[in-house]
Design a protein around this motif. Structure first.
Motif, PDB file in Angstrom:
ATOM      1  N   PHE A  32       0.826  -1.205   0.000  1.00 55.69           N
ATOM      2  CA  PHE A  32       0.000   0.000   0.000  1.00 55.69           C
ATOM      3  C   PHE A  32       0.861   1.256   0.000  1.00 55.69           C
ATOM      4  O   PHE A  32       0.483   2.279  -0.571  1.00 55.69           O
ATOM      5  CB  PHE A  32      -1.069  -0.016   1.097  1.00 55.69           C
ATOM      6  CG  PHE A  32      -0.677   0.515   2.454  1.00 55.69           C
ATOM      7  CD1 PHE A  32      -0.521   1.871   2.686  1.00 55.69           C
ATOM      8  CD2 PHE A  32      -0.520  -0.354   3.525  1.00 55.69           C
ATOM      9  CE1 PHE A  32      -0.184   2.349   3.944  1.00 55.69           C
ATOM     10  CE2 PHE A  32      -0.196   0.115   4.784  1.00 55.69           C
ATOM     11  CZ  PHE A  32      -0.019   1.472   4.990  1.00 55.69           C
ATOM     12  N   ARG A  33       2.044   1.194   0.592  1.00 53.46           N
ATOM     13  CA  ARG A  33       2.942   2.350   0.533  1.00 53.46           C
ATOM     14  C   ARG A  33       3.428   2.585  -0.898  1.00 53.46           C
ATOM     15  O   ARG A  33       3.563   3.724  -1.339  1.00 53.46           O
ATOM     16  CB  ARG A  33       4.122   2.162   1.476  1.00 53.46           C
ATOM     17  CG  ARG A  33       3.734   2.309   2.931  1.00 53.46           C
ATOM     18  CD  ARG A  33       4.895   2.092   3.854  1.00 53.46           C
ATOM     19  NE  ARG A  33       4.516   2.326   5.250  1.00 53.46           N
ATOM     20  CZ  ARG A  33       5.296   2.042   6.276  1.00 53.46           C
ATOM     21  NH1 ARG A  33       6.491   1.517   6.081  1.00 53.46           N
ATOM     22  NH2 ARG A  33       4.873   2.289   7.504  1.00 53.46           N
ATOM     23  N   ALA A  35       1.730   1.741  -3.559  1.00 54.37           N
ATOM     24  CA  ALA A  35       0.564   2.260  -4.274  1.00 54.37           C
ATOM     25  C   ALA A  35       0.386   3.752  -3.997  1.00 54.37           C
ATOM     26  O   ALA A  35       0.029   4.515  -4.893  1.00 54.37           O
ATOM     27  CB  ALA A  35      -0.691   1.486  -3.877  1.00 54.37           C
ATOM     28  N   PHE A  36       0.670   4.180  -2.775  1.00 57.17           N
ATOM     29  CA  PHE A  36       0.595   5.612  -2.479  1.00 57.17           C
ATOM     30  C   PHE A  36       1.658   6.375  -3.254  1.00 57.17           C
ATOM     31  O   PHE A  36       1.431   7.504  -3.695  1.00 57.17           O
ATOM     32  CB  PHE A  36       0.727   5.905  -0.981  1.00 57.17           C
ATOM     33  CG  PHE A  36       0.549   7.363  -0.692  1.00 57.17           C
ATOM     34  CD1 PHE A  36      -0.718   7.896  -0.608  1.00 57.17           C
ATOM     35  CD2 PHE A  36       1.643   8.201  -0.576  1.00 57.17           C
ATOM     36  CE1 PHE A  36      -0.892   9.251  -0.400  1.00 57.17           C
ATOM     37  CE2 PHE A  36       1.483   9.551  -0.364  1.00 57.17           C
ATOM     38  CZ  PHE A  36       0.206  10.085  -0.266  1.00 57.17           C
ATOM     39  N   ILE A  39       0.311   7.444  -6.453  1.00 60.61           N
ATOM     40  CA  ILE A  39      -0.542   8.630  -6.319  1.00 60.61           C
ATOM     41  C   ILE A  39       0.348   9.864  -6.260  1.00 60.61           C
ATOM     42  O   ILE A  39       0.064  10.882  -6.901  1.00 60.61           O
ATOM     43  CB  ILE A  39      -1.428   8.536  -5.060  1.00 60.61           C
ATOM     44  CG1 ILE A  39      -2.464   7.432  -5.210  1.00 60.61           C
ATOM     45  CG2 ILE A  39      -2.122   9.871  -4.778  1.00 60.61           C
ATOM     46  CD1 ILE A  39      -3.275   7.179  -3.947  1.00 60.61           C
ATOM     47  N   PRO A  89       2.087   7.593   4.865  1.00 56.63           N
ATOM     48  CA  PRO A  89       0.999   7.037   4.057  1.00 56.63           C
ATOM     49  C   PRO A  89       0.143   6.073   4.873  1.00 56.63           C
ATOM     50  O   PRO A  89       0.661   5.264   5.628  1.00 56.63           O
ATOM     51  CB  PRO A  89       1.707   6.300   2.924  1.00 56.63           C
ATOM     52  CG  PRO A  89       3.156   6.466   3.122  1.00 56.63           C
ATOM     53  CD  PRO A  89       3.394   7.232   4.377  1.00 56.63           C
ATOM     54  N   ARG A 146      -5.490   6.101  -7.172  1.00 53.00           N
ATOM     55  CA  ARG A 146      -6.231   6.103  -5.905  1.00 53.00           C
ATOM     56  C   ARG A 146      -6.955   4.774  -5.722  1.00 53.00           C
ATOM     57  O   ARG A 146      -6.974   4.212  -4.627  1.00 53.00           O
ATOM     58  CB  ARG A 146      -7.229   7.262  -5.856  1.00 53.00           C
ATOM     59  CG  ARG A 146      -7.914   7.353  -4.493  1.00 53.00           C
ATOM     60  CD  ARG A 146      -8.864   8.526  -4.391  1.00 53.00           C
ATOM     61  NE  ARG A 146      -9.949   8.369  -5.322  1.00 53.00           N
ATOM     62  CZ  ARG A 146     -10.434   9.344  -6.083  1.00 53.00           C
ATOM     63  NH1 ARG A 146      -9.935  10.550  -6.033  1.00 53.00           N
ATOM     64  NH2 ARG A 146     -11.427   9.116  -6.897  1.00 53.00           N
ATOM     65  N   TYR A 149      -4.405   2.189  -4.740  1.00 54.44           N
ATOM     66  CA  TYR A 149      -4.011   2.414  -3.347  1.00 54.44           C
ATOM     67  C   TYR A 149      -5.086   1.889  -2.400  1.00 54.44           C
ATOM     68  O   TYR A 149      -4.787   1.175  -1.443  1.00 54.44           O
ATOM     69  CB  TYR A 149      -3.762   3.912  -3.105  1.00 54.44           C
ATOM     70  CG  TYR A 149      -3.641   4.258  -1.638  1.00 54.44           C
ATOM     71  CD1 TYR A 149      -2.466   4.010  -0.949  1.00 54.44           C
ATOM     72  CD2 TYR A 149      -4.708   4.822  -0.944  1.00 54.44           C
ATOM     73  CE1 TYR A 149      -2.354   4.312   0.400  1.00 54.44           C
ATOM     74  CE2 TYR A 149      -4.597   5.130   0.400  1.00 54.44           C
ATOM     75  CZ  TYR A 149      -3.431   4.871   1.064  1.00 54.44           C
ATOM     76  OH  TYR A 149      -3.326   5.168   2.395  1.00 54.44           O
ATOM     77  N   ASN A 150      -6.326   2.253  -2.662  1.00 45.87           N
ATOM     78  CA  ASN A 150      -7.425   1.809  -1.793  1.00 45.87           C
ATOM     79  C   ASN A 150      -7.543   0.284  -1.780  1.00 45.87           C
ATOM     80  O   ASN A 150      -7.823  -0.309  -0.737  1.00 45.87           O
ATOM     81  CB  ASN A 150      -8.739   2.467  -2.198  1.00 45.87           C
ATOM     82  CG  ASN A 150      -8.803   3.927  -1.777  1.00 45.87           C
ATOM     83  OD1 ASN A 150      -8.045   4.380  -0.932  1.00 45.87           O
ATOM     84  ND2 ASN A 150      -9.706   4.669  -2.377  1.00 45.87           N
ATOM     85  N   SER A 152      -5.031  -1.800  -2.193  1.00 44.22           N
ATOM     86  CA  SER A 152      -3.894  -2.276  -1.392  1.00 44.22           C
ATOM     87  C   SER A 152      -4.132  -2.063   0.095  1.00 44.22           C
ATOM     88  O   SER A 152      -3.781  -2.916   0.913  1.00 44.22           O
ATOM     89  CB  SER A 152      -2.612  -1.561  -1.811  1.00 44.22           C
ATOM     90  OG  SER A 152      -2.265  -1.884  -3.126  1.00 44.22           O
TER      91      SER A 152
END
Length: 197
Positions: A32-33, A35-36, A39, A89, A146, A149-150, A152
């Motif tokens: 997820f980091r 994926a951020f 963004i 994040p 986004r 990210y969401n 993940s």
């Protein structure tokens, strides 16, 4: 002696099982980091386009100074919101701040683009058309980033909340990550635009 070996084997199995769960949590957090970070790349691109858009419009819409200043101010707030979110994040406060600052920027850009419609020469300007096209493309990339990210964050939060991972997540302080959601006061962003003929 035989019972000692069985006990040692069980301890080893439990240790490997715990290490596997821990490594899975770390992997999900890193996903997820990452994926951020995608963004971040798209928002930086968006932030880089905005000054050029404002400079192009400035020569045509001198009477709309407050609109241009609102865009510049909202961009500054959005850059600050992104910096806070990059530092942490997934932190709920940072994600809420980022979402709010992006909502303000979206509103200011929307007002600018509405003003551009009233100036046919500016609307037809080749540089303005190219910048608007790039901004639209970047907005789409931000939306896709986004969503990734969401997704993940959801996978990470699910992994840290299910048993037995939840036990290790609590022991090693794996905090819940926050989604990057559209602010409640910007619900109109969730609706599809209405087309009328």
């Amino acid at each position: 002696m035989f019972s000692f070996l069985i006990l040692l084997g069980l301890v080893m199995v439990l240790a490997f099982w715990g290490v596997g769960i821990y490594n899975g949590l770390v992997t999900a957090r890193n996903a997820f980091r990452n994926a951020f970070a995608q963004i971040d790349v798209q928002l930086q691109r968006r932030f880089d386009l905005i000054p050029n858009l404002v400079e192009t419009a400035k020569g045509y819409i001198k009477h709309e100074r407050e609109t241009l200043e609102a865009v510049v101010s909202a961009r500054g707030a959005a850059v600050s919101g992104l910096a806070a979110a990059k530092a942490s994040p997934g932190d709920p406060a940072a994600m809420a701040g980022l979402a709010a600052s992006q909502g303000q920027l979206d509103g200011a850009l929307g007002r600018l683009l509405a003003v551009v419609e009233a100036y046919p020469d500016l609307k037809a300007n080749q540089n303005m058309m190219q910048l608007t096209e790039e901004l639209t493309s970047t907005e789409n990339k931000v939306a896709f980033a986004r969503q990734a990210y969401n997704d993940s964050v959801m996978a990470y939060n699910n992994k840290r909340e299910v048993f037995p991972s939840s036990v290790l997540a609590g022991m090693f302080h794996f905090a819940a990550a926050a989604l990057l959601a559209i602010p409640v006061d910007k619900l109109e962003m969730r609706e599809a635009p209405k087309v009328q003929f």
